[in-house]
Design a protein around this motif. Structure first.
Motif, mmCIF file in Angstrom:
data_model
loop_
_atom_site.group_PDB
_atom_site.id
_atom_site.type_symbol
_atom_site.label_atom_id
_atom_site.label_comp_id
_atom_site.label_asym_id
_atom_site.label_seq_id
_atom_site.Cartn_x
_atom_site.Cartn_y
_atom_site.Cartn_z
ATOM 1 N N THR A 147 -3.208 -3.173 10.656
ATOM 2 C CA THR A 147 -2.647 -4.477 10.312
ATOM 3 C C THR A 147 -1.157 -4.336 10.040
ATOM 4 N N ILE A 148 -0.404 -5.368 10.357
ATOM 5 C CA ILE A 148 1.029 -5.348 10.105
ATOM 6 C C ILE A 148 1.299 -5.317 8.603
ATOM 7 N N ARG A 149 0.447 -5.986 7.840
ATOM 8 C CA ARG A 149 0.611 -5.977 6.388
ATOM 9 C C ARG A 149 0.409 -4.570 5.824
ATOM 10 N N GLY A 150 -0.598 -3.871 6.345
ATOM 11 C CA GLY A 150 -0.839 -2.513 5.884
ATOM 12 C C GLY A 150 0.298 -1.578 6.245
ATOM 13 N N ARG A 151 0.840 -1.720 7.444
ATOM 14 C CA ARG A 151 1.961 -0.882 7.874
ATOM 15 C C ARG A 151 3.193 -1.134 7.006
ATOM 16 N N MET A 152 3.482 -2.413 6.781
ATOM 17 C CA MET A 152 4.635 -2.750 5.956
ATOM 18 C C MET A 152 4.453 -2.236 4.535
ATOM 19 N N GLY A 153 3.215 -2.298 4.044
ATOM 20 C CA GLY A 153 2.942 -1.798 2.700
ATOM 21 C C GLY A 153 3.185 -0.304 2.589
ATOM 22 N N MET A 154 2.722 0.460 3.577
ATOM 23 C CA MET A 154 2.947 1.904 3.554
ATOM 24 C C MET A 154 4.434 2.231 3.659
ATOM 25 N N SER A 155 5.146 1.492 4.497
ATOM 26 C CA SER A 155 6.581 1.733 4.659
ATOM 27 C C SER A 155 7.339 1.396 3.377
ATOM 28 N N TRP A 156 6.971 0.287 2.755
ATOM 29 C CA TRP A 156 7.637 -0.122 1.517
ATOM 30 C C TRP A 156 7.370 0.881 0.397
ATOM 31 N N THR A 157 6.143 1.357 0.311
ATOM 32 C CA THR A 157 5.804 2.348 -0.708
ATOM 33 C C THR A 157 6.591 3.636 -0.500
#
Length: 224
Positions: A147-157
């Motif tokens: 998911t794009i949300r999951g990818r963005m979350g990992m990148s932000w973290t």
């Protein structure tokens, strides 16, 4: 990103010239280029990107040849329409072009992006599941990659907790995972006539993915 970079450079030139005309001129140019239509150049450039992407994912020879050229021509037509509406149509022509052409084109582009991202998630989920089973990907990471949300979350973290270098590694890891999934998808659909080349390419992707995970501190489990 190419369109945004060009727009930023061009805006600086326009703002610089507008300063010479006083506050009123600068305000008008800023509202027009920075607030009313900041998406125009990214929109134009995206037509070329859509054409190239469609060509890359198609196994139809006609589409492979024509779509990049068609996307490029559509970008030119949209840009010419945008400039011409203000130059030759006056205020009424500009407003008509904005709401009747540019607005709908922007909405269609957003819809294309949405469905493309959803399709990417489906391809990642289907073709990287085997890596999750083998232990190359942790189940949580695998789910987030879908998911794009999951990818963005990992990148932000990665950015907020481990710094810029780890953010870049995380972004690169996400990219390689998608490229691996799309590579397998193309091979499954019969793309590529040399099986050895396809296998070598997959091995290269897997090696890069494993190296990035080790850099991120997520050491893969031994394959089962």
């Amino acid at each position: 990103m190419v369109g945004l970079g060009f727009a930023m450079t061009e805006n600086i030139a326009y703002y610089g010239r507008a300063v010479q005309g006083g506050v009123g001129s600068l305000t008008f140019i800023f509202v027009l280029r920075g607030m009313v239509a900041p998406f125009s150049h990214p929109l134009f450039t995206s037509m070329t990107g859509i054409g190239l992407g469609w060509s890359r994912q198609s196994d139809n020879g006609f589409i492979k040849v024509t779509m990049p050229a068609l996307g490029f021509m559509l970008a030119i037509i949209l840009h010419a329409t945008w400039n011409g509406s203000a130059t030759y149509g006056g205020g009424a022509g500009f407003i008509a072009a904005y709401f009747l052409i540019m607005g709908p084109a922007f909405i269609i582009t957003l819809m294309t992006i949405f469905f493309s991202l959803r399709r990417e998630g489906q391809i990642v989920r289907r073709f990287l599941y085997v890596d999750c089973e083998r232990g190359l990907l942790e189940p949580k990471e695998y789910e987030k990659l879908c998911t794009i949300r999951g990818r963005m979350g990992m990148s932000w973290t990665a950015l907020t907790t481990r710094g810029f270098s780890m953010w870049r590694a995380r972004m690169r890891c996400n990219q390689i995972a998608s490229e691996l999934a799309f590579h397998r998808s193309r091979v499954t659909r019969g793309f590529g006539r040399n099986p050895q080349t396809a296998q070598a390419r997959e091995a290269e992707y897997l090696q890069m993915l494993q190296a990035l995970q080790q850099q991120l501190g997520s050491v893969p489990r031994p394959p089962r």
